[in-house]
Design an enzyme around this catalytic site. Structure first.
Site, PDB file in Angstrom:
ATOM      1  N   VAL A  84      -5.307  34.993   9.214  1.00  0.00           N
ATOM      2  CA  VAL A  84      -5.243  33.836   8.311  1.00  0.00           C
ATOM      3  C   VAL A  84      -3.890  33.885   7.616  1.00  0.00           C
ATOM      4  O   VAL A  84      -3.471  34.948   7.120  1.00  0.00           O
ATOM      5  CB  VAL A  84      -6.381  33.864   7.271  1.00  0.00           C
ATOM      6  CG1 VAL A  84      -6.213  32.710   6.274  1.00  0.00           C
ATOM      7  CG2 VAL A  84      -7.736  33.794   7.944  1.00  0.00           C
ATOM      8  N   TYR A 123     -14.982  43.213   8.377  1.00  0.00           N
ATOM      9  CA  TYR A 123     -15.957  42.634   9.299  1.00  0.00           C
ATOM     10  C   TYR A 123     -17.410  43.019   9.043  1.00  0.00           C
ATOM     11  O   TYR A 123     -18.306  42.435   9.649  1.00  0.00           O
ATOM     12  CB  TYR A 123     -15.551  42.977  10.739  1.00  0.00           C
ATOM     13  CG  TYR A 123     -14.247  42.313  11.109  1.00  0.00           C
ATOM     14  CD1 TYR A 123     -14.209  40.975  11.462  1.00  0.00           C
ATOM     15  CD2 TYR A 123     -13.043  43.014  11.040  1.00  0.00           C
ATOM     16  CE1 TYR A 123     -13.016  40.341  11.769  1.00  0.00           C
ATOM     17  CE2 TYR A 123     -11.839  42.392  11.351  1.00  0.00           C
ATOM     18  CZ  TYR A 123     -11.826  41.064  11.710  1.00  0.00           C
ATOM     19  OH  TYR A 123     -10.635  40.444  12.002  1.00  0.00           O
ATOM     20  N   PHE A 409      -7.752  45.379  22.542  1.00  0.00           N
ATOM     21  CA  PHE A 409      -7.700  44.040  23.140  1.00  0.00           C
ATOM     22  C   PHE A 409      -7.413  42.991  22.074  1.00  0.00           C
ATOM     23  O   PHE A 409      -7.621  43.168  20.934  1.00  0.00           O
ATOM     24  CB  PHE A 409      -9.000  43.694  23.874  1.00  0.00           C
ATOM     25  CG  PHE A 409     -10.258  43.906  23.088  1.00  0.00           C
ATOM     26  CD1 PHE A 409     -10.737  42.929  22.224  1.00  0.00           C
ATOM     27  CD2 PHE A 409     -10.980  45.097  23.203  1.00  0.00           C
ATOM     28  CE1 PHE A 409     -11.905  43.124  21.506  1.00  0.00           C
ATOM     29  CE2 PHE A 409     -12.143  45.292  22.492  1.00  0.00           C
ATOM     30  CZ  PHE A 409     -12.607  44.307  21.640  1.00  0.00           C
TER      31      PHE A 409
END
Length: 409
Positions: A84, A123, A409
């Site tokens: 963000v 998270y 990843f």
């Protein structure tokens, strides 16, 4: 301010990726690295948040198959490239991207979401739990000796071209994928990640090198490594950086470790990422001289509780009712009865009394068998209502080998 969240258009990728680079420090990536990630981008699974013509939020998901306890390869969305803009924080942009992403994964039939976190504290509020750790170490080869298993001398080592040997290396890795939770099944294009070696990221080390381990003409293991030369007045103090190492059996791996610990003009081997239960720890004469450290690696989120718990097997029989809390994905909330063993499992909704109460985050942490429910209960994050249920479930959820994610990843 009004913002728009939409699927990324290929024509927007450069601007979108520039926002991501800025969020991670503003240093432009090497052209070959940038091109690789563009080639791997699945545009229908990547999102951008726009304030007019200005991109202010990024996120994406790769299509993966993740090994779970029992060896099954389960579809999972690999959440990636989340950022963000600093000018647009605390406006709900991250929450909107996480909301859309989990809805999309559910619609696609993926019961799992996985990610690696630049900042782990972010998270958990979206239901992700730390499910796998990675180990780093630096072996002082001037003080540490290796004791290798019988048969190691029968393994033939051969220097090979990194690119030309890629297919042989990936074949070894593919055979190992079912053996450890957390490993990602090979996907088209992803073999290029292991070959990515921008000169400006080597920090004085050599280009990546490859050694193959062979037995009876068959490739049974490989390592990708680089050498960082260094000298003092007293002599050479170079380092070997281990990027990848896989062997089909302990003897092949031991042969590769012995090679790395004996590279001329070096005095240490730097292990960047290995499973926490990796065998090298039992080859060395003094693990203290290796300075092992742990770090969180793979974070797991159960998108569909029932389907996810049915997708894996359990190392001991289990029959337990979970009361699951999941405010962010309310379709998971409620009581679920898990019945399973080493052959399979079922997990369905039930009105029976709860044996254990926990949030979806704890289920994510325990899912791959690397974090015990007993350990989570010790932190007050799992509550037992039926005596004995906690130990029963904790033993069943365990894995004989620790989960490990071999690459980011």
């Amino acid at each position: 301010m009004t913002t728009e969240l939409r699927v990324l258009d290929p024509s927007e990728w450069d601007r979108w990726y520039g926002v991501l680079e800025l969020a991670f420090g503003g240093v432009p990536e090497a052209p070959e690295e940038r091109q690789l990630w563009r080639d791997l981008t699945e545009f229908d699974r990547f999102l951008g948040v726009w304030d007019g013509d200005l991109c202010v939020g990024t996120s994406g998901a790769f299509t993966f198959r993740l090994t779970v306890p029992g060896g099954a390869s389960v579809p999972a969305g690999g959440v990636t490239m989340v950022s963000v803009a600093g000018t647009h924080r605390r406006r709900g942009i991250l929450t909107s991207m996480m909301r859309r992403q989990l809805d999309d994964l559910r619609a696609a039939g993926e019961s799992l979401a996985v990610l690696t976190a630049s900042e782990p504290e972010i998270y958990g509020r979206f239901g992700y739990g730390v499910a796998a750790y990675t180990a780093r170490a630096t072996i002082d080869t001037t003080r540490v000796r290796l004791s290798v298993p019988e048969g190691t001398d029968g393994v033939v080592l051969r220097q090979a071209d990194l690119v030309e040997s890629s297919a042989a290396c990936e074949a070894v890795y593919a055979r190992l994928v079912p053996t450890r939770p957390g490993l990602l099944a090979p996907m088209p294009g992803w073999e290029r990640v292991a070959l990515l070696d921008p000169p400006d990221q080597r920090e004085g080390a050599s280009p990546r090198l490859c050694v193959l381990a062979e037995r009876d003409g068959e490739v049974v293991g490989f390592t990708h490594y680089s050498i960082k030369p260094d000298w003092t007045f007293a002599g050479a103090t170079g380092a070997v950086n281990v990027h990848r190492l896989f062997g089909l059996d302990p003897v092949a791996e031991a042969a590769l470790w012995r090679f790395l610990c004996s590279v001329d003009l070096t005095s240490e081997v730097r292990i960047q990422s290995r499973p926490v239960d990796d065998g090298w720890q039992h080859l060395v004469s003094d693990v203290r001289r290796c300075s092992p450290t742990l770090r969180d690696s793979l974070h797991v989120r159960l998108v569909e509780v029932g389907a996810a718990l049915e997708a894996r097997t359990y190392q001991a029989p289990v029959d337990v009712v979970f009361e699951v809390e999941d405010a962010f994905c309310p379709w998971n909330e409620g009581r679920w009865r898990l019945v399973g063993d080493a052959k399979g499992a079922s997990c369905v909704r039930t009105s029976d009394p709860a044996d254990l109460t926990l949030s979806v985050r704890e289920l994510g942490s325990a899912y791959l068998g690397g974090t015990s429910l007993v350990s989570l209960a010790a932190a007050g994050r799992v509550r037992e209502s039926r005596e004995g249920a906690l130990v029963e479930a904790s033993v069943a959820f365990g894995s004989p080998v620790a989960p490990w994610l071999p690459h980011g990843f």
